[in-house]
Design an enzyme around this catalytic site. Structure first.
Site, short mmCIF file in Angstrom:
data_model
loop_
_atom_site.label_atom_id
_atom_site.label_comp_id
_atom_site.label_asym_id
_atom_site.label_seq_id
_atom_site.Cartn_x
_atom_site.Cartn_y
_atom_site.Cartn_z
N ARG A 1 -1.01 -9.01 -20.77
CA ARG A 1 -1.98 -8.73 -21.85
C ARG A 1 -1.43 -7.69 -22.82
O ARG A 1 -1.95 -7.55 -23.93
CB ARG A 1 -3.32 -8.28 -21.30
CG ARG A 1 -3.39 -6.88 -20.72
CD ARG A 1 -4.75 -6.60 -20.14
NE ARG A 1 -5.79 -6.54 -21.13
CZ ARG A 1 -6.08 -5.44 -21.85
NH1 ARG A 1 -5.38 -4.34 -21.68
NH2 ARG A 1 -7.06 -5.45 -22.72
N PRO B 1 0.82 -1.22 0.00
CA PRO B 1 0.00 0.00 0.00
C PRO B 1 0.85 1.27 0.00
O PRO B 1 0.38 2.34 -0.32
CB PRO B 1 -0.82 -0.12 1.29
CG PRO B 1 -0.74 -1.54 1.70
CD PRO B 1 0.57 -2.05 1.21
N GLU C 1 1.91 -8.04 8.82
CA GLU C 1 1.96 -6.58 8.89
C GLU C 1 2.95 -6.02 7.88
O GLU C 1 3.09 -4.81 7.75
CB GLU C 1 2.40 -6.14 10.30
CG GLU C 1 1.44 -6.57 11.41
CD GLU C 1 -0.01 -6.20 11.10
OE1 GLU C 1 -0.84 -7.12 11.08
OE2 GLU C 1 -0.28 -5.02 10.83
N ASP D 1 -6.11 1.03 -31.81
CA ASP D 1 -6.57 2.17 -32.59
C ASP D 1 -6.39 3.45 -31.77
O ASP D 1 -6.36 3.42 -30.55
CB ASP D 1 -8.00 1.94 -33.08
CG ASP D 1 -9.03 2.22 -32.01
OD1 ASP D 1 -9.85 1.36 -31.77
OD2 ASP D 1 -8.96 3.31 -31.42
C1 LIG Z 1 -1.12 -5.48 5.54
O1 LIG Z 1 -0.62 -5.96 4.31
C2 LIG Z 1 0.57 -5.46 3.88
C3 LIG Z 1 1.32 -4.50 4.57
C4 LIG Z 1 2.53 -4.05 4.01
C5 LIG Z 1 2.94 -4.53 2.80
C6 LIG Z 1 2.18 -5.48 2.11
C7 LIG Z 1 1.01 -5.94 2.66
C8 LIG Z 1 0.19 -6.97 1.92
N1 LIG Z 1 -1.09 -6.35 1.58
C9 LIG Z 1 -1.22 -5.50 0.52
C10 LIG Z 1 -0.27 -5.39 -0.46
C11 LIG Z 1 -0.49 -4.49 -1.50
C12 LIG Z 1 -1.65 -3.74 -1.52
C13 LIG Z 1 -1.92 -2.76 -2.61
N2 LIG Z 1 -2.79 -1.76 -2.38
O2 LIG Z 1 -1.33 -2.88 -3.69
C14 LIG Z 1 -2.57 -3.89 -0.50
N3 LIG Z 1 -2.36 -4.77 0.50
#
Ligand SMILES: COc1ccccc1CNc1ccc(C(N)=O)cn1
Length: 253
Positions: A162, A97, A124, A177
């Site tokens: 893809r 995230p 986490e 296109d």
């Molecule tokens: C608590 O989870 C994490 C905490 C830290 C890193 C990865 C994770 C694994 N979870 C993820 C991974 C990616 C996305 C995204 N938005 O791309 C959403 N969640």
């Protein structure tokens, strides 16, 4: 293209490697997907890959060492597939995230690599020192948190595969296109002609390709303006599109 996926849930990846267009690309050897489980690089009897966080707090953190060994192994595998394994040719991408948000521009840029190593976090997250030492790029698929990086990794792989040459056949050429980049897609219709009293826009039945292309472009513009004014703001028409926009400007108010 060679994808190495570092994950404690390799079974999930059959969704990409065994089904649909991505599955066919794997079958045709246009793409290789190899899942590497960090548990296979542990040394204790419990095959530990996570531990309590230093500083306390909820949940567990993925340990650096098994992941480091798994990444080293992935690099050796990539080089077996004839891929250079420096960051410029085979980046280690962490799905999180906290990463930069994936979009079509980034997908197109990712196509340049011979290989990529996708690191899927769970719990986490991952010990920061592993990220510091081994991760070249952090990518997010959107502003939401999932239980793991596996689905984001599959989303990334699907979006890149893809777009590889010779993977999408005629559908891809349709996408080629000149009206598609940067606009939302137009409505699509197929048989039967009538569905629950609803029919098909006449122009699509006319066989008049220029009018059909124009109708589709107008619909893309109208939709983009209505649903994604932010995208419309960024849209920079090429010469052909600018010409057409001028012609249809009262239709797209
Ligand atoms: C608590 O989870 C994490 C905490 C830290 C890193 C990865 C994770 C694994 N979870 C993820 C991974 C990616 C996305 C995204 N938005 O791309 C959403 N969640």
């Amino acid at each position: 293209m060679y994808f190495a996926v570092i994950t404690i849930l390799p079974e999930m990846f059959t969704a990409v490697s065994e089904f649909g267009i991505t599955g066919r690309a794997v079958q045709n050897k246009q793409v290789t997907i190899e899942c590497i489980n960090p548990r296979d690089f542990t040394t204790d009897n419990y095959r530990r890959i996570d531990e309590r966080p230093f500083g306390g707090g909820p949940g567990m953190v993925m340990m650096a060492e098994p992941l480091a060994k798994a990444i080293e192994y992935a690099k050796s595998q990539a080089s077996q597939h004839g891929c250079a394994t420096d960051a410029a040719h085979c980046p280690v991408i962490y799905l999180s995230p906290q990463g930069g948000t994936l979009n079509e521009t980034k997908v197109m840029a990712l196509r340049q690599y011979d290989a990529m190593i996708l690191l899927c976090g769970r719990y986490e997250g991952i010990d920061e020192r592993l990220l510091q030492r081994y991760v070249d790029m952090e990518i997010s698929i959107g502003d939401f948190v999932l239980t793991g990086g596996e689905l984001p990794a599959m989303v990334l792989m699907d979006s890149v595969i893809r777009r590889l040459p010779d993977v999408m056949g005629d559908a891809k050429s349709a996408e080629q296109d000149s009206f598609v980049e940067g606009l939302l897609d137009c409505p699509h219709y197929t048989k039967p002609h009538e569905f629950e009293g609803l029919t098909v826009p006449e122009v699509l039945l006319s066989g008049h390709h220029a009018n059909i292309a124009k109708w589709r472009f107008v619909e893309q513009v109208k939709r983009t303006k209505q649903r994604r004014p932010d995208l419309w703001q960024q849209f920079t028409p090429n010469a052909e599109q600018a010409r057409l926009l001028k012609k249809v400007k009262d239709e797209i108010k």
